[in-house]
Design an enzyme around this catalytic site. Structure first.
Site, PDB file in Angstrom:
ATOM      1  N   ASN A   9     -69.542 -41.422 -61.709  1.00 31.59           N
ATOM      2  CA  ASN A   9     -70.569 -42.532 -61.666  1.00 31.59           C
ATOM      3  C   ASN A   9     -70.778 -43.256 -60.537  1.00 31.59           C
ATOM      4  O   ASN A   9     -69.907 -44.013 -60.097  1.00 31.59           O
ATOM      5  CB  ASN A   9     -70.247 -43.544 -62.859  1.00 31.59           C
ATOM      6  CG  ASN A   9     -71.377 -44.766 -63.216  1.00 31.59           C
ATOM      7  OD1 ASN A   9     -72.281 -44.505 -62.624  1.00 31.59           O
ATOM      8  ND2 ASN A   9     -70.658 -45.611 -63.624  1.00 31.59           N
ATOM      9  N   LYS A  11     -72.988 -45.309 -59.676  1.00 34.09           N
ATOM     10  CA  LYS A  11     -73.710 -46.387 -59.732  1.00 34.09           C
ATOM     11  C   LYS A  11     -74.643 -46.618 -58.690  1.00 34.09           C
ATOM     12  O   LYS A  11     -75.536 -45.533 -58.412  1.00 34.09           O
ATOM     13  CB  LYS A  11     -72.584 -47.710 -59.414  1.00 34.09           C
ATOM     14  CG  LYS A  11     -71.514 -47.318 -60.331  1.00 34.09           C
ATOM     15  CD  LYS A  11     -70.535 -48.461 -60.211  1.00 34.09           C
ATOM     16  CE  LYS A  11     -69.039 -48.059 -61.170  1.00 34.09           C
ATOM     17  NZ  LYS A  11     -68.330 -49.187 -61.435  1.00 34.09           N
ATOM     18  N   HIS A  94     -72.777 -48.200 -70.396  1.00 36.12           N
ATOM     19  CA  HIS A  94     -71.875 -48.728 -69.599  1.00 36.12           C
ATOM     20  C   HIS A  94     -71.734 -50.226 -69.456  1.00 36.12           C
ATOM     21  O   HIS A  94     -72.421 -50.850 -69.664  1.00 36.12           O
ATOM     22  CB  HIS A  94     -72.250 -48.220 -67.904  1.00 36.12           C
ATOM     23  CG  HIS A  94     -71.061 -48.403 -66.886  1.00 36.12           C
ATOM     24  ND1 HIS A  94     -70.722 -49.378 -66.381  1.00 36.12           N
ATOM     25  CD2 HIS A  94     -70.135 -47.395 -66.687  1.00 36.12           C
ATOM     26  CE1 HIS A  94     -69.701 -49.308 -65.452  1.00 36.12           C
ATOM     27  NE2 HIS A  94     -69.494 -47.973 -65.819  1.00 36.12           N
ATOM     28  N   GLU A  96     -71.447 -52.245 -67.287  1.00 36.48           N
ATOM     29  CA  GLU A  96     -72.184 -53.184 -66.349  1.00 36.48           C
ATOM     30  C   GLU A  96     -73.474 -53.213 -66.887  1.00 36.48           C
ATOM     31  O   GLU A  96     -74.297 -54.284 -66.714  1.00 36.48           O
ATOM     32  CB  GLU A  96     -71.961 -52.324 -64.803  1.00 36.48           C
ATOM     33  CG  GLU A  96     -70.798 -52.604 -64.243  1.00 36.48           C
ATOM     34  CD  GLU A  96     -70.455 -51.596 -63.274  1.00 36.48           C
ATOM     35  OE1 GLU A  96     -71.379 -50.625 -62.763  1.00 36.48           O
ATOM     36  OE2 GLU A  96     -69.333 -51.324 -62.661  1.00 36.48           O
ATOM     37  N   GLU A 166     -63.510 -47.222 -71.802  1.00 41.18           N
ATOM     38  CA  GLU A 166     -63.158 -47.787 -70.354  1.00 41.18           C
ATOM     39  C   GLU A 166     -62.846 -49.204 -70.770  1.00 41.18           C
ATOM     40  O   GLU A 166     -63.941 -50.026 -70.785  1.00 41.18           O
ATOM     41  CB  GLU A 166     -64.558 -47.723 -69.707  1.00 41.18           C
ATOM     42  CG  GLU A 166     -64.892 -46.234 -69.313  1.00 41.18           C
ATOM     43  CD  GLU A 166     -65.884 -46.281 -68.087  1.00 41.18           C
ATOM     44  OE1 GLU A 166     -65.456 -45.312 -67.128  1.00 41.18           O
ATOM     45  OE2 GLU A 166     -66.900 -46.740 -67.962  1.00 41.18           O
ATOM     46  N   GLY A 172     -62.968 -50.201 -61.577  1.00 40.84           N
ATOM     47  CA  GLY A 172     -63.258 -50.883 -60.114  1.00 40.84           C
ATOM     48  C   GLY A 172     -62.168 -51.915 -59.736  1.00 40.84           C
ATOM     49  O   GLY A 172     -62.279 -52.600 -58.746  1.00 40.84           O
ATOM     50  N   SER A 212     -60.400 -47.409 -62.744  1.00 43.87           N
ATOM     51  CA  SER A 212     -59.572 -46.833 -61.488  1.00 43.87           C
ATOM     52  C   SER A 212     -58.689 -45.384 -61.675  1.00 43.87           C
ATOM     53  O   SER A 212     -57.805 -45.469 -61.105  1.00 43.87           O
ATOM     54  CB  SER A 212     -58.576 -47.949 -61.620  1.00 43.87           C
ATOM     55  OG  SER A 212     -59.348 -49.460 -61.433  1.00 43.87           O
TER      56      SER A 212
HETATM   57  C1  PEP Z   1     -66.736 -46.826 -64.056  1.00 42.18           C
HETATM   58  O1  PEP Z   1     -67.677 -47.316 -63.312  1.00 42.18           O
HETATM   59  O2  PEP Z   1     -66.899 -46.262 -65.127  1.00 42.18           O
HETATM   60  C2  PEP Z   1     -65.465 -46.418 -63.617  1.00 42.18           C
HETATM   61  C3  PEP Z   1     -64.611 -45.959 -64.330  1.00 42.18           C
HETATM   62  O3  PEP Z   1     -65.321 -47.040 -62.231  1.00 42.18           O
HETATM   63  P1  PEP Z   1     -63.855 -46.893 -61.619  1.00 42.18           P
HETATM   64  O4  PEP Z   1     -63.527 -45.788 -61.538  1.00 42.18           O
HETATM   65  O5  PEP Z   1     -64.289 -47.383 -59.980  1.00 42.18           O
HETATM   66  O6  PEP Z   1     -62.907 -47.998 -62.010  1.00 42.18           O
END
Ligand code: PEP
Length: 252
Positions: A9, A11, A94, A96, A166, A172, A212
């Site tokens: 992703n 973003k 997601h 966000e 998630e 992040g 992460s």
């Molecule tokens: C995400 O944004 O879906 C995500 C898992 O980000 P990260 O891997 O940076 O934690």
């Protein structure tokens, strides 16, 4: 059928030239890849990415779409617009999008139904925040998100949904959920799917973990029995790092 899949992703990152460079570089690094690879790129990168990825093992997806077919929705993109340029994956819900654009489970449900009806594979994101985990209600939150998001989808339709667990506190932040946390939640999700549908659907739905994941922790996480792959944010932005991460699936 459970699919082995690792999705990136991006973003709101990368211009078209950077996207094309990345795809060319990644393709060189994943010759023996044993899972489905999807890059969910910004809208403005879609067309260039699709052209560059043609004939490679890299699939291109979007990060969002609207639930209506067309109309007065300034700034939005429809499923039909994605499908007509051959986009076959889309991230839906997601955290966000939920946080910054007030997406609710009900709205996410509409988007899922539209994606499925256009034969676009949705990657449905669910997960609890830190406060909910501290209160010990993470499973309740996640199962409620799933129940509402999947409402109205038939057994045949739900088999095509990919669910990404998630935990928001792991996105992040560099804080990875423990293997035990991931395993327990994925088991809980399969159980909920078996209640809503049946055991066969539950055992065949594809479940990912996101939060992460990087080249150093991927191998251990990918060994979790109920986990079929990962959704990766930050570590999908660098072709070398993402290539190493993807190759964890081909190492026995
Ligand atoms: C995400 O944004 O879906 C995500 C898992 O980000 P990260 O891997 O940076 O934690």
């Amino acid at each position: 059928m459970r699919r082995k899949i690792i999705a990136g992703n991006w973003k709101m990152n990368k211009l078209p030239n950077e996207a094309m460079e990345f795809i060319n570089s990644l393709q060189e690094r994943i010759k023996d890849i044993q899972c489905e690879v999807v890059l969910c790129v910004p809208y403005t990168d879609l067309f260039y990415s699709l052209l560059t990825a043609q004939g490679t093992s890299i699939n291109i997806g979007a990060q969002n779409m609207h639930w209506e077919e067309s109309g007065s929705y300034t700034g939005e993109i429809s499923a039909n617009m994605l499908k007509c340029i051959n986009v076959n994956y889309v991230i839906i819900g997601h955290s966000e999008r939920r946080k910054y654009f007030a997406e609710t489970d009900e709205l996410i449900n509409k988007k899922l139904i539209t994606a499925i009806s256009h034969e676009i594979t949705p990657i449905l994101c669910i997960g609890e925040n830190l406060k909910e985990r501290a209160l010990g209600i993470q499973e309740e939150i996640v199962l409620k998100q799933i129940t509402i998001a999947l409402q109205g989808l038939s057994k045949e339709q739900v088999k095509n949904v990919i669910i990404a667990y998630e935990p928001i506190w792991a996105i992040g932040t560099g804080k990875v959920a423990t293997k035990e946390d991931v395993n327990n939640m994925l088991k809980g999700i399969r159980k909920q799917i078996s209640i809503m549908y049946d055991e066969n659907v539950a055992q065949n739905i594809t479940l990912l973990y996101g939060g992460s994941v990087n080249k150093d922790n991927a191998k251990e996480l990918l060994n979790i029995p109920d986990m079929d792959g990962a959704l990766v944010g930050g570590a999908s932005l660098d072709a070398s790092e993402f290539g190493k991460l993807l190759n964890q699936y081909s190492i026995s």
